[in-house]
Design a protein around this motif. Structure first.
Motif, PDB file in Angstrom:
ATOM      1  N   LYS A 712       0.836  -1.200   0.000  1.00  0.00           N
ATOM      2  CA  LYS A 712       0.000   0.000   0.000  1.00  0.00           C
ATOM      3  C   LYS A 712       0.875   1.257   0.000  1.00  0.00           C
ATOM      4  N   ASN A 713       1.878   1.281   0.898  1.00  0.00           N
ATOM      5  CA  ASN A 713       2.770   2.446   0.950  1.00  0.00           C
ATOM      6  C   ASN A 713       3.708   2.491  -0.244  1.00  0.00           C
ATOM      7  N   ALA A 714       4.067   1.307  -0.769  1.00  0.00           N
ATOM      8  CA  ALA A 714       4.907   1.258  -1.973  1.00  0.00           C
ATOM      9  C   ALA A 714       4.164   1.904  -3.135  1.00  0.00           C
ATOM     10  N   ASP A 715       2.862   1.566  -3.280  1.00  0.00           N
ATOM     11  CA  ASP A 715       2.037   2.164  -4.335  1.00  0.00           C
ATOM     12  C   ASP A 715       1.935   3.677  -4.150  1.00  0.00           C
ATOM     13  N   CYS A 716       1.669   4.095  -2.907  1.00  0.00           N
ATOM     14  CA  CYS A 716       1.533   5.532  -2.604  1.00  0.00           C
ATOM     15  C   CYS A 716       2.809   6.294  -2.954  1.00  0.00           C
ATOM     16  N   LEU A 717       3.945   5.694  -2.616  1.00  0.00           N
ATOM     17  CA  LEU A 717       5.219   6.352  -2.890  1.00  0.00           C
ATOM     18  C   LEU A 717       5.425   6.503  -4.396  1.00  0.00           C
ATOM     19  N   LEU A 718       5.159   5.438  -5.144  1.00  0.00           N
ATOM     20  CA  LEU A 718       5.348   5.486  -6.592  1.00  0.00           C
ATOM     21  C   LEU A 718       4.420   6.513  -7.232  1.00  0.00           C
ATOM     22  N   VAL A 719       3.163   6.520  -6.826  1.00  0.00           N
ATOM     23  CA  VAL A 719       2.186   7.474  -7.375  1.00  0.00           C
ATOM     24  C   VAL A 719       2.595   8.907  -7.027  1.00  0.00           C
ATOM     25  N   SER A 720       3.041   9.112  -5.783  1.00  0.00           N
ATOM     26  CA  SER A 720       3.466  10.446  -5.354  1.00  0.00           C
ATOM     27  C   SER A 720       4.646  10.943  -6.190  1.00  0.00           C
ATOM     28  N   LEU A 721       5.579  10.057  -6.459  1.00  0.00           N
ATOM     29  CA  LEU A 721       6.744  10.430  -7.268  1.00  0.00           C
ATOM     30  C   LEU A 721       6.324  10.780  -8.692  1.00  0.00           C
ATOM     31  N   GLN A 722       5.349  10.026  -9.211  1.00  0.00           N
ATOM     32  CA  GLN A 722       4.840  10.327 -10.550  1.00  0.00           C
ATOM     33  C   GLN A 722       4.175  11.707 -10.588  1.00  0.00           C
TER      34      GLN A 722
END
Length: 839
Positions: A712-722
């Motif tokens: 969940k946090n891995a997804d959030c981090l990737l989306v935030s970076l995008q």
């Protein structure tokens, strides 16, 4: 005072003060005889001649036939090679009376063609011959060879030999004087002072060149004044360099008031203040931050009727830039042209750095506006400075805009402006545009110089366009522009970086054959190239070759070899090179120590690693951020993470700034031990210190979250970076895709896979294979089939491995239709599914 200083420095060398103790007097030759004040000077006429003695015959033949005819004789060379050192001494001594040229020719022929090692006596005979011929360059070479063999502390014994065996020789004063000069030039100051003291006792005049050389070596000490007084007492005519050296010495000792007083005392005299002297004082005041005082001295220069040179202006402009007086710096730059001095590349560089240092490139426009208000138009100097400034901060676009403005106003760019633009464009990868500028230069009548071509050659090589770089190199040579080691080095570096080592070696040997290699720089490039390819044997062979050619290796040479040995696991061989470094008069650098520390880190020998760090501190060799990164890596391998963090904080305290690799090393370790909170704290710390995390940093964090099951946090981090348009690599996507596949979240896996394709990353069959494998293991056959179809539709032909995985999955799921359908696809693609068809 000087005499007292000599005694103090030679007191610890009492044995050297006695000619009887020196090993040079133990040889069976004239120069080996015991010499004392009681013994008469040895005369060759007093030596008994025997019928078997070949010396008279050789001298007669040399006199009658001449050197060439005698040497070309059948038995002449063999006869000469049988001569003893004593007999050679006699021949040379006799020849110098009859023919100075013949004596020198015979001496050189024996040394060069026969490898004969002459005695000290013969060498000094030839020294006197060369002095008589006024061949002072050759005289200096002979004496340098003597001092290289005899070394420091040899002055007493050599003076004794000159005193007892050569006192009556013609040009004896010149030999004594050159001996003192060579001692001084080779850094053997105590010996030089000893020779000068002996000359004064013998009433032999010391030249001002010798005094100046010694004065230069002593300019950092109070002894300088004693020597200067000796020069005045001896009434040796001083020249312009004498006073310049004294002033430079006073400036080096930060005695600026004394320097100005000395300047005033010598004003109006034959060799009064010079531009060089005033430049030295100007430089010192500017370095101390007293730019206003320096301006006053600049005016004093004009008062004394001296014409400031480009160096004078550059010193003052640099001082004004450092003090923030950019407007004044520009005014002085404009003043150069009015006094017939052209601003050079250094001038523009100083001004550009000044604006950059003060973050005032935009403020430079305000200076232009002030010029406009005063009714002055910006000139070529101002525009060139601005172009240099923008390019220096990496803003080549603004530099190109200024070029357009200049052209529209009728200004013609100079070579410096073009070179700066070319360099900046090459650094930003715009090499084709840079080549266009080169041709523009030629079109407007400017001749590109060596610097211009070298910039482009290096730029082409960095972009792997080595063949184009060689074409440009040949074009440069066709215009009779002689390439230097920088241009050669650019091509060699390009070939080595592309791992075209065979071509690099051929090019390197072509340079050797054409005598283009005069120093160690090009050898270093080749050695480093071999080392990075793991070929330490060839690297060592090249090292031996440069030693044979008497090219002095640098610390860079040894650092490359040490890296090569360590890379190959031969740390003991690398350690042995440390002794060789010291033999060449070099000292290990921070790079040397860091290389060893990294090797010990790989071995897990943290004790030895920390011991080397302590050794660096003891020797006052400042560790770099790379050194500390290696130590941190070693601590992390031992799971001493708190100590690693403490060392990271200590780096800031001692003024060494960590880089992204330093942080990534610790962050990776905290992720491995599942302390993600601390890992993200370190990420925040990077931002606080204005250190931009790299894509590798984010890859490590995403991988850490995925491995720990926190998708969940891995997804959030990737989306935030995008969302923040932060550049990511393909690794970030493949990591999170694999994690979702392993967890069975097919929808997320598909979503990120599609995003990866949309981002334009190069997708390979391995990427599809990795996802399909994981889906099949989770028995998600339908989704695996969808990925397989996507792979086919995107033009990727299936390979044997991926087809077998799919066949097994279909077979186990009882989907025989899909089995035969896939089998048909395999056969069409040339693959063999026989064993599955049999089943």
């Amino acid at each position: 005072m000087l005499k007292k200083w000599i005694l103090l420095n030679f007191r610890k060398k009492r044995q050297l003060l006695s000619p009887f103790s020196s090993s040079i007097f133990s040889k069976p030759s004239v120069s080996a005889a015991k010499l004392s004040s009681d013994e008469p000077t040895i005369s060759f006429d007093s030596v008994d001649q025997t019928p078997a003695d070949p010396v008279p015959e050789i001298i007669a033949n040399l006199r009658n036939l001449g050197f060439k005819k005698f040497i070309d004789g059948d038995d002449s060379k063999n006869l000469i090679l049988r001569l003893s050192e004593f007999q050679v001494d006699r021949i040379i001594d006799c020849l110098r009376v009859e023919s100075l040229d013949l004596a020198v020719t015979f001496f050189d022929w024996l040394k060069i063609h026969c490898g004969f090692k002459h005695s000290l006596f013969a060498s000094f005979v030839i020294a006197h011959v060369l002095a008589a011929k006024r061949s002072f360059k050759e005289l200096r070479l002979v004496l340098e060879q003597i001092l290289q063999e005899q070394g420091s502390g040899s002055a007493p014994s050599l003076c004794e030999l000159l005193l007892h065996s050569f006192r009556g020789f013609e040009s004896n004063r010149e030999v004594w004087d050159m001996l003192a000069f060579v001692y001084s030039r080779t850094g053997m100051v105590h010996d030089a002072v000893f020779v000068i003291a002996k000359m004064k006792e013998l009433d032999l005049k010391v030249s001002i060149q010798t005094y100046n050389s010694l004065l230069y070596n002593l300019r950092h000490t109070d002894i300088m004044w004693d020597l200067y007084d000796d020069i005045k007492v001896s009434e040796t005519p001083r020249n312009v360099y004498t006073n310049s050296i004294v002033i430079d010495g006073l400036c080096q000792q930060s005695r600026l008031q004394d320097a100005i007083l000395f300047l005033q005392e010598t004003a109006g005299k034959e060799f009064g203040p010079s531009v060089v002297s005033l430049n030295a004082i100007l430089s010192r005041y500017c370095k101390l931050g007293f730019a206003e005082v320096a301006k006053g001295l600049f005016c004093l220069m004009l008062k004394y009727g001296l014409h400031p040179d480009a160096f004078s202006y550059n010193i003052l402009i640099h001082g004004l830039c450092i003090s923030g007086s950019m407007e004044e710096a520009l005014e002085f730059t404009n003043d150069m042209g009015r006094h017939g001095v052209e601003p050079d590349a250094i001038t523009y560089s100083i001004l550009a750095k000044g604006f950059h240092l003060l973050s005032q490139i935009s403020g430079a426009w305000k200076v232009i506006q002030k010029l406009l208000i005063k009714g002055s138009d910006p000139d070529i100097v101002t525009y060139t400075v601005l172009i240099c400034g923008y390019c220096q901060i990496g803003n080549v676009e603004e530099g190109l805009k200024l070029r357009e403005v200049m052209l529209s106003q009728g200004f013609k760019l100079n070579v410096i402006a073009y070179s700066v633009l070319l360099s900046s464009m090459c650094k930003s990868g715009r090499i084709d545009e840079a080549l266009g500028l080169l041709y523009e230069m030629e079109a407007v009548g400017l001749k590109p110089d060596l610097v211009t071509y070298s910039i482009l050659i290096r730029g082409l090589c960095k972009q792997d366009k080595v063949h184009k770089a060689i074409q440009l190199y040949n074009e440069m040579c066709s215009k009779r522009i002689s390439p230097n080691s920088f241009a050669h080095g650019a091509i060699l570096l390009g070939l080595c970086e592309k791992e075209m080592i065979t071509e690099a070696r051929m090019y390197f040997y072509s340079l050797i054959m054409s005598n283009c290699i005069q120093d160690v720089v090009l050898y270093n490039i080749m050695i480093d190239g071999y080392v990075k390819l793991g070929n330490i044997g060839e690297a060592v062979q090249l090292y031996r070759q440069l030693i044979e050619k008497r090219i002095s290796p640098s610390i860079v040479t040894f650092n490359s070899l040490i890296y090569g040995f360590c890379k190959n696991g031969k740390v003991a061989d690398a350690r042995r090179l440390l002794d060789t470094i010291k033999l060449h008069g070099l000292e290990p650098s921070a790079v040397t120590y860091t290389t060893f520390m990294n090797a010990y880190c790989e071995e897990g020998n943290i004790q030895r690693l920390l011991a080397l760090l302590q050794e660096m501190e003891t020797k006052a060799i400042g560790p770099t951020h790379v050194t500390y990164t290696v130590v941190i890596k070693g601590l992390c391998k031992q799971w001493k993470l708190q100590e690693a963090v403490q060392l990271l904080e200590d780096m800031y305290v001692i003024g060494v700034t960590p880089d992204q690799i330093t942080y990534n090393t610790i962050i990776r370790s905290f992720c491995k031990c599942k302390d993600l909170r601390k890992a993200f704290q370190l990420l925040n710390q990077m931002w606080l210190h204005n250190l931009e995390p790299t894509s590798a940093t984010y890859n490590i964090l995403i991988d850490g979250l995925c491995v720990n099951g926190d998708l969940k946090n891995a997804d959030c981090l990737l989306v935030s970076l995008q969302e923040h348009n932060i550049s990511l690599t393909k690794v970030a996507y493949t990591t999170i895709i694999k994690a979702h596949c392993a967890k069975g979240d097919v929808h997320k896996a598909m979503t990120f896979f599609c995003q990866m394709v949309e981002k334009g990353f190069e997708i390979s069959i391995r990427d599809y294979s990795s996802v399909i494998n994981r889906l099949c293991k989770r028995c998600l056959i339908t989704v695996a089939k969808s990925f397989f179809c996507m792979m086919l539709s995107n033009g990727f032909p299936p390979d044997q491995e991926i087809c077998e995985v799919m066949l097994i999955a279909f077979h186990q799921g009882g989907d025989l239709g899909s089995v035969f359908e896939l089998a048909a696809v395999m056969i069409k693609s040339g693959l063999l599914p026989d064993k599955f068809l049999i089943n």
